[in-house]
Design an enzyme around this catalytic site. Structure first.
Site, PDB file in Angstrom:
ATOM      1  N   HIS A  23       0.790  -1.231   0.000  1.00  0.00           N
ATOM      2  CA  HIS A  23       0.000   0.000   0.000  1.00  0.00           C
ATOM      3  C   HIS A  23       0.827   1.289   0.000  1.00  0.00           C
ATOM      4  O   HIS A  23       0.331   2.324  -0.426  1.00  0.00           O
ATOM      5  CB  HIS A  23      -0.910   0.035   1.231  1.00  0.00           C
ATOM      6  CG  HIS A  23      -1.958  -1.016   1.252  1.00  0.00           C
ATOM      7  ND1 HIS A  23      -1.694  -2.320   1.620  1.00  0.00           N
ATOM      8  CD2 HIS A  23      -3.276  -0.967   0.960  1.00  0.00           C
ATOM      9  CE1 HIS A  23      -2.813  -3.020   1.548  1.00  0.00           C
ATOM     10  NE2 HIS A  23      -3.783  -2.228   1.152  1.00  0.00           N
ATOM     11  N   ASP A  92     -10.131  -3.957   1.630  1.00  0.00           N
ATOM     12  CA  ASP A  92      -8.772  -3.790   2.137  1.00  0.00           C
ATOM     13  C   ASP A  92      -8.501  -4.808   3.231  1.00  0.00           C
ATOM     14  O   ASP A  92      -9.377  -5.085   4.066  1.00  0.00           O
ATOM     15  CB  ASP A  92      -8.601  -2.381   2.718  1.00  0.00           C
ATOM     16  CG  ASP A  92      -7.431  -1.641   2.134  1.00  0.00           C
ATOM     17  OD1 ASP A  92      -6.532  -2.286   1.564  1.00  0.00           O
ATOM     18  OD2 ASP A  92      -7.408  -0.410   2.257  1.00  0.00           O
TER      19      ASP A  92
END
EC number: 2.3.1.-
Length: 168
Positions: A23, A92
């Site tokens: 990320h 996520d």
């Protein structure tokens, strides 16, 4: 959740993103697209240890139409899409400090009868694969049948969509 707590939550998640090899190089706009709706809808889990965030998971409840939209472009979901149906997707899943299994066990316990899918992406890859997850009390054979039904519906909808496009 109060707005001030939303800002605090966003800070925790941003910190996890910054520590995640996958990320950390993603844009701020992706953080907003992937995290803000989850916080606003309360569709997330944040695990803390000694006051420090160690893992985060968010999910959306998509309609078949929005599922297709998401699969075609993972950054396409808008706020209203996050609660548009009953097809659960992990958006996520972040555990940059080795707490992946802790998050996995937590989710199986917290959602014992639910089925989720996710797009799993590995660092350095531009492609993802669909993975499946079922709660701890869901019969595995039943889960497989339901996932097969989801795939059947998805494939049929994609075929119908391509037929409509080719006719025009």
């Amino acid at each position: 959740m109060e707005k001030n707590n939303n800002f605090e939550m966003l800070g925790y998640v941003a910190w996890l993103w910054a520590n995640s090899p996958l990320h950390r190089n993603w844009s701020l706009s992706l953080l907003a697209i992937n995290v803000l709706p989850a916080i606003q809808y309360g569709q997330y889990t944040l695990l803390m240890r000694d006051g420090v965030p160690i893992a985060f998971c968010s999910w959306a409840n998509l309609s078949l139409e929005n599922e297709i939209k998401y699969l075609e472009d993972v950054s396409s979901l808008v706020y209203d899409d996050w609660n548009s149906g009953d097809r659960k997707w992990f958006i996520d899943w972040i555990a940059p400090f080795g707490h992946n299994y802790v998050l996995y066990k937590h989710m199986r316990k917290s959602f014992p009868y639910d089925l989720f899918r996710s797009i799993r992406v590995y660092k350095g890859s531009s492609e993802g694969k669909i993975t499946e997850f079922h709660g701890g009390k869901v019969d595995k054979q039943l889960a497989n049948k339901i996932f097969q039904q989801y795939h059947f519906e998805l494939i049929n909808e994609l075929k119908n969509k391509s037929e409509v496009i080719s006719i025009n």
